[in-house]
Design an enzyme around this catalytic site. Sequence first.
Site, short mmCIF file in Angstrom:
data_model
loop_
_atom_site.label_atom_id
_atom_site.label_comp_id
_atom_site.label_asym_id
_atom_site.label_seq_id
_atom_site.Cartn_x
_atom_site.Cartn_y
_atom_site.Cartn_z
N HIS A 1 -2.83 -3.34 -2.47
CA HIS A 1 -3.57 -4.44 -2.39
C HIS A 1 -4.74 -4.51 -3.77
O HIS A 1 -4.92 -3.35 -4.42
CB HIS A 1 -4.77 -4.38 -1.46
CG HIS A 1 -5.30 -3.10 -1.11
ND1 HIS A 1 -6.76 -3.04 -1.61
CD2 HIS A 1 -5.34 -1.82 -0.55
CE1 HIS A 1 -7.27 -1.79 -1.38
NE2 HIS A 1 -6.49 -1.21 -0.50
N ASP B 1 -8.02 2.98 -4.99
CA ASP B 1 -7.57 2.41 -3.94
C ASP B 1 -7.89 1.07 -4.17
O ASP B 1 -8.86 0.37 -4.01
CB ASP B 1 -8.67 2.96 -2.62
CG ASP B 1 -8.32 2.32 -1.54
OD1 ASP B 1 -7.28 1.68 -1.19
OD2 ASP B 1 -9.28 2.41 -0.70
N GLU C 1 -7.73 -6.87 1.63
CA GLU C 1 -7.25 -5.71 2.39
C GLU C 1 -8.50 -4.94 3.14
O GLU C 1 -8.41 -4.58 4.21
CB GLU C 1 -6.27 -4.84 1.81
CG GLU C 1 -5.48 -3.72 2.86
CD GLU C 1 -6.33 -2.53 2.80
OE1 GLU C 1 -5.99 -1.81 3.73
OE2 GLU C 1 -7.55 -2.30 2.01
N GLU C 2 -9.34 -4.87 2.25
CA GLU C 2 -10.58 -3.95 2.57
C GLU C 2 -11.57 -4.58 3.68
O GLU C 2 -12.33 -4.03 4.25
CB GLU C 2 -11.47 -3.55 1.30
CG GLU C 2 -10.60 -2.85 0.24
CD GLU C 2 -10.40 -1.54 0.64
OE1 GLU C 2 -10.67 -1.05 2.03
OE2 GLU C 2 -10.05 -0.59 0.09
N ASP D 1 -0.83 3.03 -0.29
CA ASP D 1 -2.48 2.82 -0.13
C ASP D 1 -2.87 3.90 0.69
O ASP D 1 -3.51 3.78 1.75
CB ASP D 1 -2.27 1.51 0.36
CG ASP D 1 -3.95 1.19 0.58
OD1 ASP D 1 -4.62 1.69 0.02
OD2 ASP D 1 -4.19 0.47 1.67
#
Length: 370
Positions: A76, A106, A139-140, A163
Amino acid sequence: MVNRTRLVDEFLELVKIDSLSLKERQMCDLLKQKLENMGYMPVEDNAGEKIGGNSGNIVCTVKGNKKVPAIMLGAHMDTVVPGIGKKAIVDGDIIKTDGLTILGGDDASGIAIILETLKILKEENIPHGDIQIVFTVAEEIGLLGAKNLDYSKIQAKYGFILDSDGRIGCAAVKAPSHNKINAVIKGKAAHAGMEPENGISAFTIMAHAITNMKLGRIDEETTANIGIIHGGTATNIVCDRVELEGEARSRQQNKLQAQTEHIRDCFVQAAEKFGGQVDFDYEMEYPAYDLPADSAVLGIMKSAAEDCGIVFETVVTGGGSDTNIINSKGIEAVDMSIGMTNVHSVKEQISIKDMIDATTYLIAIIQNVK
């Protein structure tokens, strides 16, 4: 085969880019340019329009020269806060933050590993099947990019999502379902100094409810948390409204439902006790996944680990990722460890060796698809 300098430089370039959730435009444009420079034709979808962001997901199909099932490689593009003005420090084998922001490994590390893998496949002329690269947005904040991806354009049978933290060779094969919880507690306003007995404190209701809740670690498969609270307008007014946001997670649907109902009951009972009201609702953010031990995708990873001299290990996680959504779409997908450490914190760091080993492992995975 891995070009250490190139991999590190690529990662550092990605880390410098501000790419908060819903604001991935600069990252998206750079990645599309990088893929085009390799001779590929990336496509950006309209997920950004659907979710209120300034960028969509990237989908890029790398045609293969080997008749094996197509695979997806995913990562992501967005990061959490504090993620503006990130400065990476290279200290020997470790790349870390300056202590003021996250690093953004990340998931910039996942992206960098995928890009290095593509370069090696081409340079070494390594036979492979079709590979679909998917770089998602948001995504987060609820896996929004993966949820709004057009899966009719995805032909991959297996998915490898880069991930996850942990030792290289670990694969997250079980992850929980997640219910997002919202509650609004309604009391009655009154002057806190002149007539507090005429008011009903929403804070009192909230405190009583939370005191009676089971939160944190419920069991090995289930967790719950109240994470955000908003309420009150002045110290001299009995608070008449509090808004709360929380969550419940479990790898078992019946446990998830039971925990969600428990939280609701605590709010309702406290409101009734003090004469207030509560509006409670929840929605599933993402479903659980549970890959069987004999699944083909794990067989591929196991064989690849043997080729690389890496110890393969399956693990369970309490977190969610794009992998949850991808599995729900009928693609056998796994969340791969790429060595991230202290993610979502200003102490985040990653080992260069881990990124190199993850790249080597990913190439072996591609070679073991049959």
